[in-house]
Enzyme design. Sequence first.
Site, PDB file in Angstrom:
ATOM      1  N   GLY A 239       0.750  -1.243   0.000  1.00 41.39           N
ATOM      2  CA  GLY A 239       0.000   0.000   0.000  1.00 41.39           C
ATOM      3  C   GLY A 239       0.779   1.290   0.000  1.00 41.39           C
ATOM      4  O   GLY A 239       0.188   2.360  -0.176  1.00 41.39           O
ATOM      5  N   GLU A 275       3.909  -6.754   1.658  1.00 42.24           N
ATOM      6  CA  GLU A 275       3.442  -7.118   0.316  1.00 42.24           C
ATOM      7  C   GLU A 275       3.344  -5.896  -0.587  1.00 42.24           C
ATOM      8  O   GLU A 275       2.273  -5.553  -1.075  1.00 42.24           O
ATOM      9  CB  GLU A 275       2.030  -7.736   0.410  1.00 42.24           C
ATOM     10  CG  GLU A 275       1.883  -8.913   1.328  1.00 42.24           C
ATOM     11  CD  GLU A 275       0.417  -9.283   1.588  1.00 42.24           C
ATOM     12  OE1 GLU A 275      -0.482  -8.442   1.343  1.00 42.24           O
ATOM     13  OE2 GLU A 275       0.176 -10.400   2.024  1.00 42.24           O
ATOM     14  N   PRO A 276       4.443  -5.202  -0.845  1.00 44.22           N
ATOM     15  CA  PRO A 276       4.353  -4.042  -1.729  1.00 44.22           C
ATOM     16  C   PRO A 276       4.212  -4.463  -3.194  1.00 44.22           C
ATOM     17  O   PRO A 276       4.837  -5.425  -3.629  1.00 44.22           O
ATOM     18  CB  PRO A 276       5.692  -3.331  -1.510  1.00 44.22           C
ATOM     19  CG  PRO A 276       6.628  -4.413  -1.077  1.00 44.22           C
ATOM     20  CD  PRO A 276       5.812  -5.466  -0.386  1.00 44.22           C
ATOM     21  N   ARG A 278       2.733  -1.721  -5.910  1.00 43.92           N
ATOM     22  CA  ARG A 278       2.859  -0.484  -6.671  1.00 43.92           C
ATOM     23  C   ARG A 278       4.243   0.144  -6.534  1.00 43.92           C
ATOM     24  O   ARG A 278       4.822   0.587  -7.521  1.00 43.92           O
ATOM     25  CB  ARG A 278       1.805   0.511  -6.173  1.00 43.92           C
ATOM     26  CG  ARG A 278       1.710   1.791  -6.983  1.00 43.92           C
ATOM     27  CD  ARG A 278       0.769   2.793  -6.302  1.00 43.92           C
ATOM     28  NE  ARG A 278      -0.523   2.227  -5.994  1.00 43.92           N
ATOM     29  CZ  ARG A 278      -1.566   2.229  -6.820  1.00 43.92           C
ATOM     30  NH1 ARG A 278      -1.465   2.806  -7.995  1.00 43.92           N
ATOM     31  NH2 ARG A 278      -2.713   1.683  -6.473  1.00 43.92           N
ATOM     32  N   CYS A 346     -14.131   4.650 -28.248  1.00 43.93           N
ATOM     33  CA  CYS A 346     -15.377   5.413 -28.379  1.00 43.93           C
ATOM     34  C   CYS A 346     -16.055   5.654 -27.048  1.00 43.93           C
ATOM     35  O   CYS A 346     -17.150   5.155 -26.783  1.00 43.93           O
ATOM     36  CB  CYS A 346     -16.321   4.662 -29.305  1.00 43.93           C
ATOM     37  SG  CYS A 346     -15.508   4.240 -30.838  1.00 43.93           S
ATOM     38  N   GLU A 347     -15.376   6.349 -26.158  1.00 41.77           N
ATOM     39  CA  GLU A 347     -15.949   6.737 -24.867  1.00 41.77           C
ATOM     40  C   GLU A 347     -15.269   8.022 -24.442  1.00 41.77           C
ATOM     41  O   GLU A 347     -14.053   8.142 -24.581  1.00 41.77           O
ATOM     42  CB  GLU A 347     -15.622   5.710 -23.774  1.00 41.77           C
ATOM     43  CG  GLU A 347     -16.405   4.459 -23.866  1.00 41.77           C
ATOM     44  CD  GLU A 347     -16.423   3.688 -22.554  1.00 41.77           C
ATOM     45  OE1 GLU A 347     -16.223   4.305 -21.482  1.00 41.77           O
ATOM     46  OE2 GLU A 347     -16.639   2.484 -22.627  1.00 41.77           O
TER      47      GLU A 347
HETATM   48  C1  LIG Z   1      -3.214  -5.002  -3.773  1.00 40.68           C
HETATM   49  C2  LIG Z   1      -2.653  -5.649  -2.567  1.00 40.68           C
HETATM   50  C3  LIG Z   1      -1.329  -5.427  -2.211  1.00 40.68           C
HETATM   51  C4  LIG Z   1      -0.423  -4.476  -2.948  1.00 40.68           C
HETATM   52  O1  LIG Z   1      -0.806  -3.155  -2.806  1.00 40.68           O
HETATM   53  P1  LIG Z   1       0.151  -1.991  -3.407  1.00 40.68           P
HETATM   54  O2  LIG Z   1      -0.600  -0.762  -3.153  1.00 40.68           O
HETATM   55  O3  LIG Z   1       0.317  -2.292  -4.843  1.00 40.68           O
HETATM   56  O4  LIG Z   1       1.430  -2.055  -2.660  1.00 40.68           O
HETATM   57  C5  LIG Z   1      -0.834  -6.117  -1.121  1.00 40.68           C
HETATM   58  N1  LIG Z   1      -1.610  -6.979  -0.405  1.00 40.68           N
HETATM   59  C6  LIG Z   1      -2.903  -7.196  -0.723  1.00 40.68           C
HETATM   60  C7  LIG Z   1      -3.688  -8.143   0.089  1.00 40.68           C
HETATM   61  C8  LIG Z   1      -3.465  -6.544  -1.809  1.00 40.68           C
HETATM   62  O5  LIG Z   1      -4.748  -6.759  -2.101  1.00 40.68           O
END
Ligand SMILES: *Cc1c(COP(=O)(O)O)cnc(C)c1O
Length: 421
Positions: A239, A275-276, A278, A346-347
Amino acid sequence: MDHFLYRDGALFAEDVPVAEIAAAVGTPFYVYSTATLLRHFQLFDDALAGMDHLVCYAMKAASNQAILKTLAQAGAGMDVVSQGEYLRAKAAGVPGDKIVFSGVGKTAEEIRTALSGGIRQFNVESEPEMEVINAVALDLGVVAPITVRVNPDVDAKTHAKIATGKSENKFGIPIAKAREVYAHAATLKGLDVIGIDVHIGSQLTELEPFRLAYQKVAELTETLRADGHDIRRLDLGGGLGIPYTRSNEAPPLPVEYGQLIKDTLGHLNVEIEIEPGRLIAGNAGLMVSKVIYVKEGEGRDFLILDGAMNDLIRPAMYEAHHDIVPVVEPEPGLEPRPYDIVGPVCETGDTFAKARLMPPLSANDLVAFRSAGAYGAVMASEYNSRPLIPEVLVHGDQFAVIRRRPDFDEMINRDTIPEWL
Ligand SMILES: *Cc1c(COP(=O)(O)O)cnc(C)c1O
């Protein structure tokens, strides 16, 4: 920092001119930088140095096999949310004990695949899911390691579509119910309850929501331990946001995030998992597109590109901003002018930017969308029967097509005609 810089007036991806890739593969396309991917993974890994930890890349952000392999070779684990992602991770050589399975709707078949192939843990999102994991594990004669995803009821202060940590969101179990759920989990013979999971949203630009959530997780860890559970791993989700514009306030850095984790959870003597997605892939990718027409409008002109919302849906879906830069560096002193930058679909939603100040551009000029590496190619579709665009990976002065552009016949021939026609 990324590795897409101008050199002598031309945009480069590491040591390869972007225009050279465009000439080889055609436009539009995605291009990723190996050095940027690795740098971002390393920032997280270093930020957690001194703690027992694993960085599990959330591969839903960008899941090409070559990207997964690049990160896996650097030591990353993977966070997967479907059977397809699990099988992709395995195919890229990630061992089962480095794959975490998240997601609110895991089916019995998905659970079976993961338990058979090896899994680090399931992040369980509901009691019915817990029962199914238990049943599949007993059937296979194995024990499934699990955490329970708790919903800490924290406002992540991000776009509503990607906030996940408020009680009204579909994710996890309410933290107030956790003791009850853990007590029940402990009675299920097919489960080994090893920890707690939390993920409050994506594109967070402040640390405070993380702090609030992790403080609640710290308290819960102590409560659950007192109840007799052996809580030894905390999965803290992903996140952390990225800067999509050069001008806006910079989101916190991984090192600051790592310090926050140490401050809030360091005393618990647990293994930390993050769990990164993005932040690892986002600024490691560009989408490159060509101007088809410049159309004169009232008050401003339209730049009509060959890339469209089906190729990069973030602006249409999340009102997302992407910096868009010309591949040939503008001469100093050129007066920028406002353009509406649009695709051919087309939007009206197929608008990448309104009244965006750009140097004067003409047909056949190339432009690059920055920060398009995450939630770009993976969210693409063939809407308007536009084939999925290719992906290219750069490594120093080399580049390789890591997913080729399908030809039109391939796209059409995936359909089948029933015999009555
Ligand atoms: C989407 C997600 C992530 C990754 O989020 P980022 O914003 O891309 O870092 C990690 N864990 C879970 C459970 C997610 O759904």
